[in-house]
Design a protein around this motif. Sequence first.
Motif, PDB file in Angstrom:
ATOM      1  N   GLU A 130       0.829  -1.199   0.000  1.00  0.00           N
ATOM      2  CA  GLU A 130       0.000   0.000   0.000  1.00  0.00           C
ATOM      3  C   GLU A 130       0.868   1.256   0.000  1.00  0.00           C
ATOM      4  O   GLU A 130       0.572   2.233  -0.678  1.00  0.00           O
ATOM      5  CB  GLU A 130      -0.912  -0.006   1.222  1.00  0.00           C
ATOM      6  N   ARG A 131       1.973   1.221   0.753  1.00  0.00           N
ATOM      7  CA  ARG A 131       2.869   2.377   0.760  1.00  0.00           C
ATOM      8  C   ARG A 131       3.532   2.536  -0.613  1.00  0.00           C
ATOM      9  O   ARG A 131       3.700   3.658  -1.103  1.00  0.00           O
ATOM     10  CB  ARG A 131       3.930   2.212   1.838  1.00  0.00           C
ATOM     11  N   ILE A 132       3.906   1.406  -1.225  1.00  0.00           N
ATOM     12  CA  ILE A 132       4.511   1.475  -2.570  1.00  0.00           C
ATOM     13  C   ILE A 132       3.527   2.078  -3.562  1.00  0.00           C
ATOM     14  O   ILE A 132       3.868   2.943  -4.383  1.00  0.00           O
ATOM     15  CB  ILE A 132       4.974   0.076  -3.014  1.00  0.00           C
ATOM     16  N   SER A 133       2.264   1.634  -3.507  1.00  0.00           N
ATOM     17  CA  SER A 133       1.238   2.168  -4.403  1.00  0.00           C
ATOM     18  C   SER A 133       1.000   3.647  -4.148  1.00  0.00           C
ATOM     19  O   SER A 133       0.751   4.431  -5.075  1.00  0.00           O
ATOM     20  CB  SER A 133      -0.068   1.390  -4.236  1.00  0.00           C
ATOM     21  N   ALA A 134       1.082   4.054  -2.888  1.00  0.00           N
ATOM     22  CA  ALA A 134       0.888   5.469  -2.572  1.00  0.00           C
ATOM     23  C   ALA A 134       1.992   6.307  -3.206  1.00  0.00           C
ATOM     24  O   ALA A 134       1.747   7.418  -3.703  1.00  0.00           O
ATOM     25  CB  ALA A 134       0.851   5.663  -1.059  1.00  0.00           C
ATOM     26  N   THR A 135       3.212   5.767  -3.227  1.00  0.00           N
ATOM     27  CA  THR A 135       4.317   6.487  -3.874  1.00  0.00           C
ATOM     28  C   THR A 135       4.063   6.644  -5.370  1.00  0.00           C
ATOM     29  O   THR A 135       4.280   7.717  -5.956  1.00  0.00           O
ATOM     30  CB  THR A 135       5.632   5.744  -3.628  1.00  0.00           C
ATOM     31  N   LEU A 136       3.561   5.564  -5.988  1.00  0.00           N
ATOM     32  CA  LEU A 136       3.247   5.639  -7.413  1.00  0.00           C
ATOM     33  C   LEU A 136       2.116   6.618  -7.687  1.00  0.00           C
ATOM     34  O   LEU A 136       2.128   7.340  -8.681  1.00  0.00           O
ATOM     35  CB  LEU A 136       2.875   4.248  -7.934  1.00  0.00           C
ATOM     36  N   ARG A 137       1.115   6.648  -6.796  1.00  0.00           N
ATOM     37  CA  ARG A 137      -0.003   7.565  -7.003  1.00  0.00           C
ATOM     38  C   ARG A 137       0.449   9.012  -6.923  1.00  0.00           C
ATOM     39  O   ARG A 137      -0.086   9.880  -7.613  1.00  0.00           O
ATOM     40  CB  ARG A 137      -1.100   7.280  -5.977  1.00  0.00           C
ATOM     41  N   ARG A 138       1.449   9.274  -6.109  1.00  0.00           N
ATOM     42  CA  ARG A 138       1.962  10.635  -6.032  1.00  0.00           C
ATOM     43  C   ARG A 138       2.707  11.027  -7.318  1.00  0.00           C
ATOM     44  O   ARG A 138       2.731  12.188  -7.720  1.00  0.00           O
ATOM     45  CB  ARG A 138       2.911  10.761  -4.837  1.00  0.00           C
ATOM     46  N   GLN A 139       3.302  10.028  -8.005  1.00  0.00           N
ATOM     47  CA  GLN A 139       4.014  10.291  -9.254  1.00  0.00           C
ATOM     48  C   GLN A 139       3.086  10.317 -10.466  1.00  0.00           C
ATOM     49  O   GLN A 139       3.447  10.851 -11.516  1.00  0.00           O
ATOM     50  CB  GLN A 139       5.083   9.226  -9.479  1.00  0.00           C
ATOM     51  N   LEU A 140       1.887   9.734 -10.333  1.00  0.00           N
ATOM     52  CA  LEU A 140       0.998   9.574 -11.475  1.00  0.00           C
ATOM     53  C   LEU A 140       0.562  10.897 -12.096  1.00  0.00           C
ATOM     54  O   LEU A 140       0.536  11.019 -13.332  1.00  0.00           O
ATOM     55  CB  LEU A 140      -0.223   8.745 -11.057  1.00  0.00           C
ATOM     56  N   PRO A 141       0.210  11.946 -11.356  1.00  0.00           N
ATOM     57  CA  PRO A 141      -0.181  13.212 -12.003  1.00  0.00           C
ATOM     58  C   PRO A 141       0.920  13.793 -12.891  1.00  0.00           C
ATOM     59  O   PRO A 141       0.651  14.303 -13.980  1.00  0.00           O
ATOM     60  CB  PRO A 141      -0.489  14.132 -10.816  1.00  0.00           C
ATOM     61  N   VAL A 142       2.162  13.693 -12.405  1.00  0.00           N
ATOM     62  CA  VAL A 142       3.267  14.184 -13.232  1.00  0.00           C
ATOM     63  C   VAL A 142       3.370  13.370 -14.514  1.00  0.00           C
ATOM     64  O   VAL A 142       3.562  13.917 -15.621  1.00  0.00           O
ATOM     65  CB  VAL A 142       4.587  14.129 -12.444  1.00  0.00           C
ATOM     66  N   LEU A 143       3.225  12.046 -14.379  1.00  0.00           N
ATOM     67  CA  LEU A 143       3.313  11.175 -15.559  1.00  0.00           C
ATOM     68  C   LEU A 143       2.195  11.466 -16.554  1.00  0.00           C
ATOM     69  O   LEU A 143       2.418  11.587 -17.754  1.00  0.00           O
ATOM     70  CB  LEU A 143       3.272   9.719 -15.109  1.00  0.00           C
ATOM     71  N   ILE A 144       0.955  11.603 -16.026  1.00  0.00           N
ATOM     72  CA  ILE A 144      -0.171  11.877 -16.914  1.00  0.00           C
ATOM     73  C   ILE A 144      -0.024  13.250 -17.572  1.00  0.00           C
ATOM     74  O   ILE A 144      -0.311  13.429 -18.772  1.00  0.00           O
ATOM     75  CB  ILE A 144      -1.496  11.783 -16.125  1.00  0.00           C
ATOM     76  N   GLY A 145       0.435  14.231 -16.804  1.00  0.00           N
ATOM     77  CA  GLY A 145       0.642  15.563 -17.378  1.00  0.00           C
ATOM     78  C   GLY A 145       1.686  15.542 -18.481  1.00  0.00           C
ATOM     79  O   GLY A 145       1.513  16.180 -19.538  1.00  0.00           O
ATOM     80  N   THR A 146       2.767  14.799 -18.254  1.00  0.00           N
ATOM     81  CA  THR A 146       3.802  14.695 -19.287  1.00  0.00           C
ATOM     82  C   THR A 146       3.246  14.021 -20.536  1.00  0.00           C
ATOM     83  O   THR A 146       3.499  14.459 -21.673  1.00  0.00           O
ATOM     84  CB  THR A 146       5.005  13.908 -18.746  1.00  0.00           C
ATOM     85  N   ALA A 147       2.490  12.930 -20.356  1.00  0.00           N
ATOM     86  CA  ALA A 147       1.905  12.233 -21.506  1.00  0.00           C
ATOM     87  C   ALA A 147       0.941  13.135 -22.267  1.00  0.00           C
ATOM     88  O   ALA A 147       0.921  13.157 -23.505  1.00  0.00           O
ATOM     89  CB  ALA A 147       1.190  10.970 -21.037  1.00  0.00           C
ATOM     90  N   ALA A 148       0.139  13.923 -21.532  1.00  0.00           N
ATOM     91  CA  ALA A 148      -0.799  14.829 -22.192  1.00  0.00           C
ATOM     92  C   ALA A 148      -0.055  15.897 -22.974  1.00  0.00           C
ATOM     93  O   ALA A 148      -0.450  16.256 -24.098  1.00  0.00           O
ATOM     94  CB  ALA A 148      -1.725  15.463 -21.149  1.00  0.00           C
ATOM     95  N   ALA A 149       1.028  16.436 -22.394  1.00  0.00           N
ATOM     96  CA  ALA A 149       1.805  17.450 -23.114  1.00  0.00           C
ATOM     97  C   ALA A 149       2.412  16.870 -24.390  1.00  0.00           C
ATOM     98  O   ALA A 149       2.397  17.507 -25.456  1.00  0.00           O
ATOM     99  CB  ALA A 149       2.898  18.007 -22.194  1.00  0.00           C
ATOM    100  N   VAL A 150       2.941  15.654 -24.286  1.00  0.00           N
ATOM    101  CA  VAL A 150       3.507  15.004 -25.477  1.00  0.00           C
ATOM    102  C   VAL A 150       2.430  14.798 -26.533  1.00  0.00           C
ATOM    103  O   VAL A 150       2.642  15.028 -27.734  1.00  0.00           O
ATOM    104  CB  VAL A 150       4.168  13.662 -25.087  1.00  0.00           C
ATOM    105  N   LEU A 151       1.240  14.361 -26.092  1.00  0.00           N
ATOM    106  CA  LEU A 151       0.147  14.124 -27.036  1.00  0.00           C
ATOM    107  C   LEU A 151      -0.285  15.426 -27.712  1.00  0.00           C
ATOM    108  O   LEU A 151      -0.538  15.453 -28.935  1.00  0.00           O
ATOM    109  CB  LEU A 151      -1.027  13.482 -26.305  1.00  0.00           C
ATOM    110  N   ILE A 152      -0.360  16.516 -26.945  1.00  0.00           N
ATOM    111  CA  ILE A 152      -0.768  17.802 -27.521  1.00  0.00           C
ATOM    112  C   ILE A 152       0.269  18.299 -28.524  1.00  0.00           C
ATOM    113  O   ILE A 152      -0.070  18.746 -29.630  1.00  0.00           O
ATOM    114  CB  ILE A 152      -1.000  18.834 -26.405  1.00  0.00           C
ATOM    115  N   LEU A 153       1.553  18.204 -28.159  1.00  0.00           N
ATOM    116  CA  LEU A 153       2.612  18.626 -29.084  1.00  0.00           C
ATOM    117  C   LEU A 153       2.588  17.784 -30.357  1.00  0.00           C
ATOM    118  O   LEU A 153       2.731  18.307 -31.476  1.00  0.00           O
ATOM    119  CB  LEU A 153       3.972  18.529 -28.394  1.00  0.00           C
TER     120      LEU A 153
END
Length: 576
Positions: free
Chosen positions: A183-206
């Motif tokens: 659960e702690r490992i998943s919480a760490t990933l969840r904290r990184q997920l917004p950055v990952l999704i934002g990066t993917a969205a920026a790449v998709l828009i570009l």
Amino acid sequence: MTGVTLGCVRRIYDHSYPGPRWVRRLCWRSLAGQVLVVQVIVVTVLVAAATAAFVVQARRGERDAARGKALAVATAFAQSPGLVAALRSPDVSATLQPRAEATRRATGVDFVVVMSPAGVRYTHPDPARIGGVFVGHIAAAARGKAFTETYTGTLGPSVRAVVPVLDERGDVAGMVAAGITLERISATLRRQLPVLIGTAAAVLILAACGEVLVSRRLRRQTRSLRVAEIVRLYEHHEAVLHAVREGLLVVGTDHRLLLANDEAVRLLGLPAMADGRPVRDLLVAGSLAELLDSGRRATDEIHLAGDRVLAVNQTPASRDGRPLGTVTTLRDSTELLALTGELDSVRGFADALRAQAHEAANRLHTVVTLIELNREQEAIEFATEELAASQQLADRLLTALDEPVLAALLLGKAAQAHEHGIDFVITDDTQLHATQPYATPVDPRALVTMVGNLVDNAVDAALAGQPPRWVAVTVRIVGEVTGEDGEGEREELVVRVADSGPGLEPARTAAAFARGWSTKAGGALHGRGLGLALVQQVVARYGGRIDVTNDRGAVFTVRLPLEPVVGALPAVRAVP
């Protein structure tokens, strides 16, 4: 997912995509629209796949990091000073519980459990579970080997490490387990997920913006045509190129060949893979190469290419004021010009016959008048004198030449020369008999072209000279020694035409055989546009040569081997 995506792409391209109407209209509107949709789909799938792969990789990396951290904490605690002595103390839990909890809080793991070799807990984050049996595998640690595993214990699923505690004799005095919950490992990933999704969205828009720009450029270049329209244009283009009976050349502004259809390749003898090469390097010699390289406009110009006479039209091409190159069409006029030459000869014969008929009528009236005046002897002498001269020339030609076409040609040229006051001479050494091997090595039409043009040029030159005016023709077969030891002979046909004109300067000999070199307007002596060029073609076709000399006038000597040989253009020699 990939299979579904490829299926959608394929259905978009074959116009069977059953999606919303606006998507179908976008796809069917133009090739650029289809490319845009396909690129958006592909990029979206790639970004989604990359994001998923990154999440999986990050999760795996976090577990590996947690496993390493748990192993390091457990090993450090198991090897800490005084741990063996604490395990032998009367109250192990009271001694080690504060120490284990301090380590847990300092290192950030979820639990540090110290246990006996049998797995009985001495410490636990939940004091109520002290004294219970450790939930998990401990067999390897009980044998003195550290290990890691993912197991569901009292705190839930966790990544844990179990390390043995060895005494001074190397025996297992206890074991230390440290772990981090999933659960702690998943919480760490969840904290990184917004950055990952934002990066993917920026790449998709570009990527989408880039695809839109590419699509707009492609739409301009394809004129907003649909795939079916482009395919139809290409099929029509190929059909026209291969079906048209005229040669077609497209030359770019850099003077390189862009396109040549089958007929152009055949007429010009172009090499394989000629597209993209400079026109000067395409073995197209003479005036045609100059025309193709110049890019100027031309209408029904006559040019020579090897042994062919081509009618050439050339038009510069442009679009929106921007030059694109030139489009050149080639039409084979070799047979047409040959037939035209024969027609000119026949017309000359007819003119000569009309002139002779007119002159015969005058002579007949003269003979009738002499008879009416009772001057019969004078009438007989007058009537037979001209007849004897004409009959003598005809008998001379028919006796010396077994080729009737050549004999008829020379008789007609004799009549034309006589009409212009030119003495037409057939030399005494003229002989061409069928009893000799290969007495006529060239086609009769080629003979007409070659001899007729030489005689026409000689007549023009004689008219330009001073009296007495004459033209002399020799046609015969000679033998030439070919071996170095003097043995062996090669028979060849020799055609020699001389005139009484001013002659031809050696420096102008090569120019006289060039296409379009005419002296009619300039007052020079030889060259009739295509006349001598056609003579050179015939000579080249049979592997012969032409010699030009001056002897009280120009002398053209053509030598053709008896065996026809197709070769390069013959050398033209000027002998002073």
